[in-house]
Structure formats: C-alpha cells, structure tokens
Design a protein around this motif. Structure first.
Motif, short mmCIF file in Angstrom:
data_model
loop_
_atom_site.label_atom_id
_atom_site.label_comp_id
_atom_site.label_asym_id
_atom_site.label_seq_id
_atom_site.Cartn_x
_atom_site.Cartn_y
_atom_site.Cartn_z
N SER A 60 0.87 -1.17 0.05
CA SER A 60 0.10 0.04 0.05
C SER A 60 0.95 1.33 -0.18
CB SER A 60 -0.92 0.14 1.15
OG SER A 60 -1.93 -0.98 1.17
N GLU A 61 1.99 1.12 0.74
CA GLU A 61 2.73 2.45 0.66
C GLU A 61 3.45 2.60 -0.69
OE1 GLU A 61 5.84 1.63 3.69
OE2 GLU A 61 4.32 1.56 5.32
N VAL A 81 -5.02 -5.32 -5.67
CA VAL A 81 -6.56 -4.98 -5.69
C VAL A 81 -7.09 -5.46 -4.56
CG1 VAL A 81 -6.54 -5.05 -8.04
CG2 VAL A 81 -7.24 -7.09 -6.79
N LYS A 82 -6.41 -6.25 -3.33
CA LYS A 82 -7.27 -6.68 -2.23
C LYS A 82 -7.69 -5.39 -1.36
CE LYS A 82 -6.22 -10.46 0.02
NZ LYS A 82 -5.49 -11.40 0.54
N ARG A 83 -6.94 -4.31 -1.41
CA ARG A 83 -7.37 -3.37 -0.39
C ARG A 83 -8.00 -2.15 -1.52
NH1 ARG A 83 -2.31 -2.31 3.71
NH2 ARG A 83 -2.55 -4.42 4.99
N LYS A 84 -9.14 -1.62 -0.93
CA LYS A 84 -9.98 -0.79 -1.77
C LYS A 84 -9.13 0.57 -1.86
CE LYS A 84 -14.25 1.87 -2.27
NZ LYS A 84 -13.58 3.01 -2.61
N GLU A 85 -8.21 0.89 -0.77
CA GLU A 85 -7.42 2.17 -0.98
C GLU A 85 -6.63 2.02 -1.92
OE1 GLU A 85 -4.12 1.64 2.30
OE2 GLU A 85 -5.93 0.63 2.94
N HIS A 133 -11.27 -11.73 -9.16
CA HIS A 133 -11.62 -11.07 -10.55
C HIS A 133 -12.63 -10.10 -10.64
CE1 HIS A 133 -13.00 -11.26 -14.77
NE2 HIS A 133 -14.23 -11.47 -14.22
N GLU A 134 -13.84 -9.84 -9.54
CA GLU A 134 -14.58 -8.66 -9.55
C GLU A 134 -13.73 -7.32 -9.00
OE1 GLU A 134 -17.56 -7.92 -10.56
OE2 GLU A 134 -17.68 -10.39 -11.09
N LEU A 135 -12.55 -7.66 -8.07
CA LEU A 135 -11.62 -6.72 -7.72
C LEU A 135 -10.90 -6.00 -8.70
CD1 LEU A 135 -10.59 -8.11 -4.39
CD2 LEU A 135 -12.41 -6.51 -4.64
N TYR A 136 -10.46 -6.83 -9.75
CA TYR A 136 -9.68 -6.46 -10.79
C TYR A 136 -10.67 -5.50 -11.80
CZ TYR A 136 -5.95 -9.76 -9.72
OH TYR A 136 -5.05 -10.68 -9.14
N LEU A 137 -11.86 -6.11 -11.70
CA LEU A 137 -12.74 -5.32 -12.64
C LEU A 137 -13.07 -4.05 -12.16
CD1 LEU A 137 -15.41 -8.07 -13.68
CD2 LEU A 137 -13.50 -7.06 -15.00
N ASP A 138 -13.22 -3.96 -10.67
CA ASP A 138 -13.39 -2.70 -10.08
C ASP A 138 -12.30 -1.69 -10.18
OD1 ASP A 138 -15.08 -0.92 -8.21
OD2 ASP A 138 -13.50 -1.11 -6.59
N SER A 139 -11.21 -2.33 -10.22
CA SER A 139 -9.73 -1.62 -10.28
C SER A 139 -9.54 -0.77 -11.70
CB SER A 139 -8.68 -2.37 -9.84
OG SER A 139 -8.37 -3.29 -10.76
N CYS A 140 -10.04 -1.44 -12.59
CA CYS A 140 -9.52 -1.03 -14.08
C CYS A 140 -10.37 -0.25 -14.79
CB CYS A 140 -9.31 -2.33 -14.93
SG CYS A 140 -10.69 -3.21 -15.65
#
Length: 217
Positions: A60-61, A81-85, A133-140
């Motif tokens: 994260s840093e 991508v595990k962390r929303k931040e 998978h859904e986290l990757y989609l949310d991040s891109c």
C-alpha cells in the motif's frame, strides 16, 4: 503525463507486457514487486514469511509512491487490488488495464516455487481468481483478454489508449483547439528528448493522446 498501470492475477503476463509496452512507447517501466524488494531490502517471500499483512502494508505504501510518478508503465503485484484504498489510488494514478489470461495457460508455465501464495499447489490459483476477478474489474479502466499473442495484447492496449484519448480530444474540441494540443505535445516531446528519450512515430502519437487527458481538468 498519466501512467499506464497493469493489474491481474499472478502469471497473467504483466511483467512481459509492461516491458514490451515500454519498448513500443519509449516510456520507462517499473515493476512494483521489484520496487518493494529494493526499497525494503527484503524479498517478497521473506516479507510473506513475516506475515501477509506485513507485505500488504508495504504494498500500500508503494501504491502511494506510484501515485507520485508521471509517464510510467507500472506492473503491479497480483494481490494489490485486495485493498480498496489501493484500487482507488491506482485508478487516480493512471489508466489501469486488467490483463485477464486463461488460468489453464498460467498453470502450464508458472513457477509455483517463486509464488508464496501457490506453495500449496496450482489449485490455489483458481481460488485466488474467483476471489479477485471482481476486484480487478473494479480497479480497471480497461479489461483486456490475454488469450492471443503478446503482440496482439500490446497492440490492443495501444489502440485502447488512442481511442480513449481521441474521444477526449473530440469531446473538448469546442473548448481546446488542436493547435494547443500540438504545442503541448511538442513541449513534452522536447522535454523527453533532453532526458535522452526519443519516442518513435507511434510513441509520439501516444504522448499526444496521453497529455490531452490534462484537458479534462
């Protein structure tokens, strides 16, 4: 200029694709895992040996460090991508591409010995994909299938960037004319050349498209 950021499951091709993009666009590349190991003088497996949370905190840093960069191609770790931040930071730091490669292709050539999360066998990869998978989609910003040749996916990413930035130019054409964009492109290119970077013709086009995103402000 904005960064180009690659996310995806381990073994999806981020590192190789980032290097090919770097060659094509004449942009510097940074691998986040390598960056972490150099910054903390500790290997990724050794960080995981302390605890996964220990590693994720440092990851994260590193995301915050990446957000300070401009004009880089950034290859991220599979679990960033595990962390929303982290997802939020990366989406603000540049254009994010989710590299989605068939899992059977990954299993056939990934070296599990160098992947801490796969120490219990390749089946873990399928579990991780289901979880992320859904986290990757949310991040891109773009979801790109890596099911062809490396040239195919590199060209697809370049096409997506050009298409997106051309749309921005058209949208803003009433407020910003093309002469301004040309002057801005020339200024950026001149700056790069002073640093010893000499973009080819396609690299010049990408630079023009990337910097025009500043017009959204």
């Amino acid at each position: 200029m904005k960064n180009i950021i690659l996310v995806g499951i381990m073994g999806c091709g981020k590192t190789t694709i980032s290097k090919l993009l770097s060659e094509k666009l004449k942009m510097p590349v940074i691998d986040m895992d390598e960056y972490l190991e150099k910054k903390y003088q500790c290997t990724i497996p050794d960080m995981f040996a302390i605890s996964e949370e220990y590693f994720r905190d440092r990851e994260s840093e590193a995301c915050l460090d990446m957000a300070k960069l401009d004009g880089y191609i950034i290859s991220t770790g599979g679990g960033v991508v595990k962390r929303k931040e982290n997802r939020d930071i990366l989406k603000q730091a540049g254009t994010v591409f989710y590299i989605d490669r068939p899992l059977d292709n990954i299993v056939s050539d990934v070296e599990t010995a160098h992947r801490p999360l796969l120490k219990d066998g390749p089946q873990k990869l399928y579990q991780l994909y289901d979880e992320r998978h859904e986290l990757y989609l949310d991040s891109c910003h773009y979801h790109v299938d890596n099911d062809g040749t490396l040239d195919d996916i590199v060209n697809k990413i370049v096409e997506d960037i050009i298409e997106n930035m051309n749309a921005i130019i058209e949208k803003r054409a009433g407020k910003y004319d093309y002469e301004i964009a040309d002057v801005y492109q020339s200024s950026v290119t001149s700056h790069l050349q002073k640093d010893g970077v000499h973009p080819d013709s396609q690299g010049q086009q990408i630079i023009a498209d990337l910097v025009c995103k500043e017009y959204e402000k």
